[in-house]
Design a protein around this motif. Structure first.
Motif, PDB file in Angstrom:
ATOM      1  N   VAL A 212       4.290 -25.564 -64.757  1.00 34.07           N
ATOM      2  CA  VAL A 212       3.622 -24.772 -65.796  1.00 34.07           C
ATOM      3  C   VAL A 212       2.997 -23.516 -65.200  1.00 34.07           C
ATOM      4  O   VAL A 212       3.118 -22.417 -65.760  1.00 34.07           O
ATOM      5  CB  VAL A 212       2.543 -25.611 -66.512  1.00 34.07           C
ATOM      6  N   LEU A 213       2.340 -23.664 -64.062  1.00 29.73           N
ATOM      7  CA  LEU A 213       1.682 -22.517 -63.431  1.00 29.73           C
ATOM      8  C   LEU A 213       2.698 -21.470 -62.987  1.00 29.73           C
ATOM      9  O   LEU A 213       2.453 -20.264 -63.098  1.00 29.73           O
ATOM     10  CB  LEU A 213       0.850 -22.987 -62.233  1.00 29.73           C
ATOM     11  N   ARG A 214       3.835 -21.915 -62.490  1.00 31.53           N
ATOM     12  CA  ARG A 214       4.854 -20.972 -62.018  1.00 31.53           C
ATOM     13  C   ARG A 214       5.569 -20.292 -63.180  1.00 31.53           C
ATOM     14  O   ARG A 214       5.848 -19.099 -63.134  1.00 31.53           O
ATOM     15  CB  ARG A 214       5.879 -21.693 -61.142  1.00 31.53           C
ATOM     16  N   HIS A 215       5.874 -21.069 -64.197  1.00 33.85           N
ATOM     17  CA  HIS A 215       6.641 -20.513 -65.314  1.00 33.85           C
ATOM     18  C   HIS A 215       5.765 -19.772 -66.308  1.00 33.85           C
ATOM     19  O   HIS A 215       6.162 -18.739 -66.858  1.00 33.85           O
ATOM     20  CB  HIS A 215       7.400 -21.636 -66.027  1.00 33.85           C
ATOM     21  N   GLY A 216       4.566 -20.292 -66.542  1.00 34.44           N
ATOM     22  CA  GLY A 216       3.707 -19.718 -67.571  1.00 34.44           C
ATOM     23  C   GLY A 216       4.024 -20.315 -68.930  1.00 34.44           C
ATOM     24  O   GLY A 216       4.953 -21.119 -69.083  1.00 34.44           O
ATOM     25  N   LEU A 217       3.264 -19.907 -69.924  1.00 35.10           N
ATOM     26  CA  LEU A 217       3.440 -20.456 -71.267  1.00 35.10           C
ATOM     27  C   LEU A 217       4.379 -19.616 -72.127  1.00 35.10           C
ATOM     28  O   LEU A 217       4.681 -19.990 -73.260  1.00 35.10           O
ATOM     29  CB  LEU A 217       2.077 -20.574 -71.968  1.00 35.10           C
ATOM     30  N   GLY A 218       4.815 -18.486 -71.596  1.00 37.81           N
ATOM     31  CA  GLY A 218       5.716 -17.623 -72.349  1.00 37.81           C
ATOM     32  C   GLY A 218       7.163 -18.058 -72.226  1.00 37.81           C
ATOM     33  O   GLY A 218       7.500 -19.013 -71.531  1.00 37.81           O
ATOM     34  N   GLY A 219       8.030 -17.332 -72.909  1.00 38.13           N
ATOM     35  CA  GLY A 219       9.451 -17.649 -72.858  1.00 38.13           C
ATOM     36  C   GLY A 219       9.796 -18.851 -73.709  1.00 38.13           C
ATOM     37  O   GLY A 219       8.932 -19.523 -74.272  1.00 38.13           O
ATOM     38  N   LYS A 220      11.087 -19.149 -73.772  1.00 35.09           N
ATOM     39  CA  LYS A 220      11.531 -20.244 -74.635  1.00 35.09           C
ATOM     40  C   LYS A 220      11.258 -21.624 -74.044  1.00 35.09           C
ATOM     41  O   LYS A 220      11.365 -22.633 -74.747  1.00 35.09           O
ATOM     42  CB  LYS A 220      13.023 -20.096 -74.947  1.00 35.09           C
ATOM     43  N   HIS A 221      10.918 -21.680 -72.742  1.00 35.97           N
ATOM     44  CA  HIS A 221      10.653 -22.977 -72.116  1.00 35.97           C
ATOM     45  C   HIS A 221       9.180 -23.187 -71.777  1.00 35.97           C
ATOM     46  O   HIS A 221       8.816 -24.253 -71.274  1.00 35.97           O
ATOM     47  CB  HIS A 221      11.478 -23.119 -70.834  1.00 35.97           C
ATOM     48  N   GLY A 222       8.341 -22.192 -72.032  1.00 33.09           N
ATOM     49  CA  GLY A 222       6.933 -22.299 -71.666  1.00 33.09           C
ATOM     50  C   GLY A 222       6.236 -23.482 -72.313  1.00 33.09           C
ATOM     51  O   GLY A 222       5.575 -24.283 -71.641  1.00 33.09           O
ATOM     52  N   LYS A 223       6.382 -23.605 -73.630  1.00 33.21           N
ATOM     53  CA  LYS A 223       5.745 -24.712 -74.342  1.00 33.21           C
ATOM     54  C   LYS A 223       6.365 -26.050 -73.945  1.00 33.21           C
ATOM     55  O   LYS A 223       5.678 -27.078 -73.916  1.00 33.21           O
ATOM     56  CB  LYS A 223       5.859 -24.505 -75.848  1.00 33.21           C
ATOM     57  N   SER A 224       7.656 -26.017 -73.657  1.00 33.18           N
ATOM     58  CA  SER A 224       8.343 -27.248 -73.265  1.00 33.18           C
ATOM     59  C   SER A 224       7.728 -27.828 -71.995  1.00 33.18           C
ATOM     60  O   SER A 224       7.429 -29.029 -71.925  1.00 33.18           O
ATOM     61  CB  SER A 224       9.830 -26.964 -73.044  1.00 33.18           C
ATOM     62  N   TYR A 225       7.537 -26.985 -70.988  1.00 33.28           N
ATOM     63  CA  TYR A 225       6.921 -27.442 -69.741  1.00 33.28           C
ATOM     64  C   TYR A 225       5.481 -27.896 -69.975  1.00 33.28           C
ATOM     65  O   TYR A 225       5.010 -28.852 -69.350  1.00 33.28           O
ATOM     66  CB  TYR A 225       6.952 -26.332 -68.693  1.00 33.28           C
ATOM     67  N   LEU A 226       4.784 -27.206 -70.867  1.00 35.66           N
ATOM     68  CA  LEU A 226       3.399 -27.574 -71.164  1.00 35.66           C
ATOM     69  C   LEU A 226       3.334 -28.954 -71.809  1.00 35.66           C
ATOM     70  O   LEU A 226       2.512 -29.795 -71.414  1.00 35.66           O
ATOM     71  CB  LEU A 226       2.762 -26.536 -72.085  1.00 35.66           C
ATOM     72  N   PHE A 227       4.194 -29.201 -72.804  1.00 36.20           N
ATOM     73  CA  PHE A 227       4.218 -30.507 -73.464  1.00 36.20           C
ATOM     74  C   PHE A 227       4.555 -31.613 -72.465  1.00 36.20           C
ATOM     75  O   PHE A 227       3.948 -32.695 -72.486  1.00 36.20           O
ATOM     76  CB  PHE A 227       5.246 -30.510 -74.599  1.00 36.20           C
TER      77      PHE A 227
END
Length: 286
Positions: A61-76
């Protein structure tokens, strides 16, 4: 860019490492003769695996961030895994500090596990939104077969033995009475496992040809399947009044180890490549 040989080489060593880790840890636990020490070592191993998996998810999550089409996916995904880790840490604290075995009864810790399923399901749904379901009829047929098979197996497994019902001598007047709410919550686990298995299979069916992207999903789906087996086994034992942490702790440990492998792949390839592309775009814009 990383070539195909590098992907396969890393995958080979990753699989070997995961299998060896699972084998060494689970066999070591199984060979411990003292039940108390065995259970304690299993709880420590489970929390260690859960902690490593949670850390890898947070890094993603920290590397990718919450943006982009996968940001929320990694957060969930991270929230779901973290909630499971909190529940496991609660068992660790209860067992070693309070000297209570929370594994054998329904407690507030179950709310963390149940909430974890919600976020993991949201993670899978967010992934499905980013892929194209091309083989709709095949996907629907396979999912229907999986759901029907899952339901039939669970109903059959949870039905009481007719011989047990007819033979009153099997009834132990001193046995602990299982409350209906406890049974309902326990049965929820296999049902929630299905909410993870179905979207995972749908994703696998539609991206299996994409070698790099299918690897973490194969690992994640295997992880969820192992978790489902453990949940079903524990549920059956619980309904029969013989709830036990063994051998299901071994499955849960394997579950986290395999999931950590999926997160390692995410971090090494998926997120690294996305960061590289993002940096290249920023460089061009400048």
């Amino acid at each position: 860019m990383t070539n195909e040989a590098d992907y396969k080489g890393v995958l080979k060593y990753l699989v070997i490492f995961m299998l060896c880790s699972i084998l060494v840890i689970d066999v070591s636990i199984a060979l411990i003769p003292d039940a108390h020490i065995q259970h304690g070592f299993a709880i420590i191993s489970l929390n260690t695996a859960a902690a490593i998996t949670t850390i890898l998810a947070i890094i993603a999550v920290l590397r990718h961030g919450l943006g982009g089409k996968h940001g929320k996916s990694y957060l969930f995904l991270t929230i779901g895994i973290a909630l499971w880790f909190v529940a496991d840490a609660g068992i660790l604290y209860s067992y070693f500090v309070m000297h209570i075995d929370e594994f054998k009864k329904i407690t507030i810790l179950d709310s963390f596990w149940l909430a974890g399923y919600v976020f993991l399901t949201l993670h899978l749904i967010s992934i499905i939104k980013t892929i194209k379901i091309k083989k709709r009829s095949i996907t629907a047929s396979i999912l229907l077969a999986v759901v029907m098979g899952f339901i039939i197996v669970n109903i059959y497994s949870m039905l009481p033995d007719s011989d047990f019902i007819l033979d009153n001598s099997n009834l132990d007047p001193h046995s602990e009475i299982i409350e209906l709410p406890d049974v309902v919550i326990t049965v929820l686990y296999p049902m929630l496992d299905l909410s993870l298995i179905v979207p995972s299979i749908a994703i696998l069916i539609n991206i299996y040809k994409d070698y790099r992207h299918s690897v973490p999903w194969v690992l994640a789906s295997t992880s969820l399947l192992v978790n489902a087996i453990a949940d079903n086994g524990y549920t059956i034992q619980y309904i029969d009044g013989a709830a036990s942490a063994m051998p299901w702790d071994l499955f849960y440990i394997a579950d986290f180890i395999i999931m950590s492998g999926a997160l390692f792949w995410y971090n090494k390839y998926h997120i690294s490549e996305q960061i590289l592309k993002r940096n290249e775009r920023n460089y061009i814009d400048e």
